[in-house]
Design a protein around this motif. Structure first.
Motif, PDB file in Angstrom:
ATOM      1  N   LYS A 265      -8.754   1.360   4.231  1.00  0.00           N
ATOM      2  CA  LYS A 265      -7.570   0.773   3.610  1.00  0.00           C
ATOM      3  C   LYS A 265      -6.350   1.646   3.847  1.00  0.00           C
ATOM      4  O   LYS A 265      -6.441   2.876   3.805  1.00  0.00           O
ATOM      5  CB  LYS A 265      -7.770   0.610   2.089  1.00  0.00           C
ATOM      6  CG  LYS A 265      -8.729  -0.500   1.689  1.00  0.00           C
ATOM      7  CD  LYS A 265      -8.710  -0.688   0.180  1.00  0.00           C
ATOM      8  CE  LYS A 265      -9.585  -1.837  -0.259  1.00  0.00           C
ATOM      9  NZ  LYS A 265      -9.506  -2.082  -1.728  1.00  0.00           N
TER      10      LYS A 265
ATOM     11  N   HIS B 258       3.195   2.637  -2.598  1.00  0.00           N
ATOM     12  CA  HIS B 258       3.593   1.268  -2.938  1.00  0.00           C
ATOM     13  C   HIS B 258       2.387   0.407  -3.311  1.00  0.00           C
ATOM     14  O   HIS B 258       2.539  -0.604  -4.012  1.00  0.00           O
ATOM     15  CB  HIS B 258       4.341   0.638  -1.764  1.00  0.00           C
ATOM     16  CG  HIS B 258       5.199  -0.529  -2.169  1.00  0.00           C
ATOM     17  ND1 HIS B 258       6.288  -0.401  -3.019  1.00  0.00           N
ATOM     18  CD2 HIS B 258       5.142  -1.846  -1.844  1.00  0.00           C
ATOM     19  CE1 HIS B 258       6.853  -1.588  -3.200  1.00  0.00           C
ATOM     20  NE2 HIS B 258       6.184  -2.473  -2.499  1.00  0.00           N
ATOM     21  N   LYS B 259       1.188   0.801  -2.854  1.00  0.00           N
ATOM     22  CA  LYS B 259      -0.012   0.035  -3.178  1.00  0.00           C
ATOM     23  C   LYS B 259      -0.362   0.147  -4.654  1.00  0.00           C
ATOM     24  O   LYS B 259      -1.069  -0.700  -5.204  1.00  0.00           O
ATOM     25  CB  LYS B 259      -1.193   0.496  -2.308  1.00  0.00           C
ATOM     26  CG  LYS B 259      -0.958   0.346  -0.808  1.00  0.00           C
ATOM     27  CD  LYS B 259      -0.557  -1.068  -0.428  1.00  0.00           C
ATOM     28  CE  LYS B 259      -0.433  -1.262   1.073  1.00  0.00           C
ATOM     29  NZ  LYS B 259       0.745  -0.607   1.668  1.00  0.00           N
TER      30      LYS B 259
ATOM     31  N   PRO C   4      -2.164  -8.544  -0.487  1.00  0.00           N
ATOM     32  CA  PRO C   4      -1.716  -7.156  -0.621  1.00  0.00           C
ATOM     33  C   PRO C   4      -2.883  -6.211  -0.888  1.00  0.00           C
ATOM     34  O   PRO C   4      -3.855  -6.584  -1.551  1.00  0.00           O
ATOM     35  CB  PRO C   4      -0.761  -7.207  -1.812  1.00  0.00           C
ATOM     36  CG  PRO C   4      -1.189  -8.398  -2.597  1.00  0.00           C
ATOM     37  CD  PRO C   4      -1.688  -9.392  -1.590  1.00  0.00           C
ATOM     38  N   THR C   5      -2.807  -5.008  -0.348  1.00  0.00           N
ATOM     39  CA  THR C   5      -3.817  -3.991  -0.601  1.00  0.00           C
ATOM     40  C   THR C   5      -3.641  -3.467  -2.022  1.00  0.00           C
ATOM     41  O   THR C   5      -2.519  -3.180  -2.448  1.00  0.00           O
ATOM     42  CB  THR C   5      -3.681  -2.841   0.400  1.00  0.00           C
ATOM     43  OG1 THR C   5      -3.818  -3.358   1.723  1.00  0.00           O
ATOM     44  CG2 THR C   5      -4.745  -1.778   0.168  1.00  0.00           C
ATOM     45  N   TYR C   6      -4.741  -3.343  -2.742  1.00  0.00           N
ATOM     46  CA  TYR C   6      -4.670  -2.877  -4.127  1.00  0.00           C
ATOM     47  C   TYR C   6      -5.971  -2.173  -4.474  1.00  0.00           C
ATOM     48  O   TYR C   6      -6.974  -2.264  -3.746  1.00  0.00           O
ATOM     49  CB  TYR C   6      -4.445  -4.054  -5.087  1.00  0.00           C
ATOM     50  CG  TYR C   6      -5.587  -5.044  -5.097  1.00  0.00           C
ATOM     51  CD1 TYR C   6      -6.589  -4.973  -6.068  1.00  0.00           C
ATOM     52  CD2 TYR C   6      -5.687  -6.036  -4.131  1.00  0.00           C
ATOM     53  CE1 TYR C   6      -7.651  -5.871  -6.066  1.00  0.00           C
ATOM     54  CE2 TYR C   6      -6.744  -6.931  -4.124  1.00  0.00           C
ATOM     55  CZ  TYR C   6      -7.720  -6.845  -5.089  1.00  0.00           C
ATOM     56  OH  TYR C   6      -8.778  -7.722  -5.075  1.00  0.00           O
TER      57      TYR C   6
ATOM     58  N   HIS D 190       1.336  -2.733  -6.110  1.00  0.00           N
ATOM     59  CA  HIS D 190       0.527  -3.926  -5.848  1.00  0.00           C
ATOM     60  C   HIS D 190      -0.649  -4.001  -6.827  1.00  0.00           C
ATOM     61  O   HIS D 190      -1.019  -5.077  -7.294  1.00  0.00           O
ATOM     62  CB  HIS D 190      -0.018  -3.910  -4.420  1.00  0.00           C
ATOM     63  CG  HIS D 190       1.014  -4.184  -3.372  1.00  0.00           C
ATOM     64  ND1 HIS D 190       2.095  -5.003  -3.582  1.00  0.00           N
ATOM     65  CD2 HIS D 190       1.127  -3.749  -2.079  1.00  0.00           C
ATOM     66  CE1 HIS D 190       2.823  -5.067  -2.485  1.00  0.00           C
ATOM     67  NE2 HIS D 190       2.262  -4.304  -1.563  1.00  0.00           N
ATOM     68  N   THR D 191      -1.236  -2.853  -7.109  1.00  0.00           N
ATOM     69  CA  THR D 191      -2.373  -2.807  -8.036  1.00  0.00           C
ATOM     70  C   THR D 191      -1.947  -3.270  -9.420  1.00  0.00           C
ATOM     71  O   THR D 191      -2.670  -4.025 -10.088  1.00  0.00           O
ATOM     72  CB  THR D 191      -2.932  -1.370  -8.109  1.00  0.00           C
ATOM     73  OG1 THR D 191      -3.413  -0.990  -6.806  1.00  0.00           O
ATOM     74  CG2 THR D 191      -4.067  -1.265  -9.113  1.00  0.00           C
TER      75      THR D 191
ATOM     76  N   LEU E 199      -3.644   3.053   2.240  1.00  0.00           N
ATOM     77  CA  LEU E 199      -3.222   3.292   0.865  1.00  0.00           C
ATOM     78  C   LEU E 199      -1.951   4.141   0.846  1.00  0.00           C
ATOM     79  O   LEU E 199      -1.916   5.247   1.380  1.00  0.00           O
ATOM     80  CB  LEU E 199      -4.328   4.001   0.086  1.00  0.00           C
ATOM     81  CG  LEU E 199      -5.628   3.200  -0.089  1.00  0.00           C
ATOM     82  CD1 LEU E 199      -6.684   4.051  -0.794  1.00  0.00           C
ATOM     83  CD2 LEU E 199      -5.374   1.914  -0.868  1.00  0.00           C
TER      84      LEU E 199
END
Length: 224
Positions: A161, A166-167, A25-27, A170-171, A163
């Protein structure tokens, strides 16, 4: 959206039924997250906007959960400050909050929250018209903050990225795992029905791999 009937994709925040194997996941890193919060564009709604982003990045709320948050959801207990969040399937969960974030929410409510329209008196986050803030507006506020972050010296790489609001969730999940929080606790905080969903945050970065291997003492295996 292709027919230009809708301005945004209503399925954007819906979790996929199956996660792609190996998908990371992107974070944001903790440094990126700190700069995002500190560099938010100044406006009359600065405190409101910062509260919304922090609830996603520091407490793991979904966009729709920020949208649905009510005055009555604030748990006003000085010894155990927090909020009750209504998530997917209309399931409620309790989230204890860091004290500075909790106090910022109370400051917003007391000082910066507009006068609500009659049918929106229980809505916590309000637009300038005094109605419950829309999900799309929450996304726009987040997108503006990301755009500002990408313009900062040394952070242009974030252009690569994807971004979204919702990211920030994920963070939060990734940060909890790296802090050593057990998966069941993270599952409860994030409102995941299935523990498999929570496990996507157990990804390990190259930096973590390097730290683990470089610090490994293997000298005894190479002695003559």
């Amino acid at each position: 959206m292709k027919s230009e009937i809708l301005a945004y994709n209503p399925a954007q925040e819906v979790d996929m039924a199956k996660q792609e194997k190996g998908r990371i996941p992107t974070y944001l890193s903790s440094e990126e997250l700190a700069l995002l919060f500190s560099g938010m564009p100044a406006s009359d709604y600065y405190i409101r906007n910062k509260c919304m982003l922090m609830l996603m990045g520091l407490a793991g709320l979904r966009v729709v959960e920020v949208h649905n948050l009510n005055i009555s959801d604030i748990i006003r207990n000085q010894e155990d400050p927090g909020i009750e969040v209504t998530g997917k399937g209309n399931k409620a969960r309790y989230i204890p909050l860091p004290v500075p974030l909790y106090e910022m929410l109370l400051d917003y409510e007391r000082i910066y929250r507009p006068i609500p329209k009659p049918n929106h008196s229980n809505a916590f986050f309000l637009s300038k018209r005094g109605v419950r803030i829309s999900r799309r507006r929450i996304q726009e506020v987040t997108e503006n903050a990301f755009d500002f972050l990408k313009q900062q010296p040394g952070y242009q790489y974030l252009e690569q990225k994807k971004l979204t609001a919702h990211k920030l969730r994920h963070t939060f999940g990734t940060g909890m795992v790296r802090d050593g929080t057990d998966l069941v606790t993270i599952q409860q905080l994030m409102g995941h029905t299935n523990l498999n969903t929570t496990q996507i945050y157990t990804h390990v970065s190259n930096e973590q791999k390097q730290k683990a291997m470089r610090n490994k003492d293997v000298s005894r295996f190479f002695s003559d």
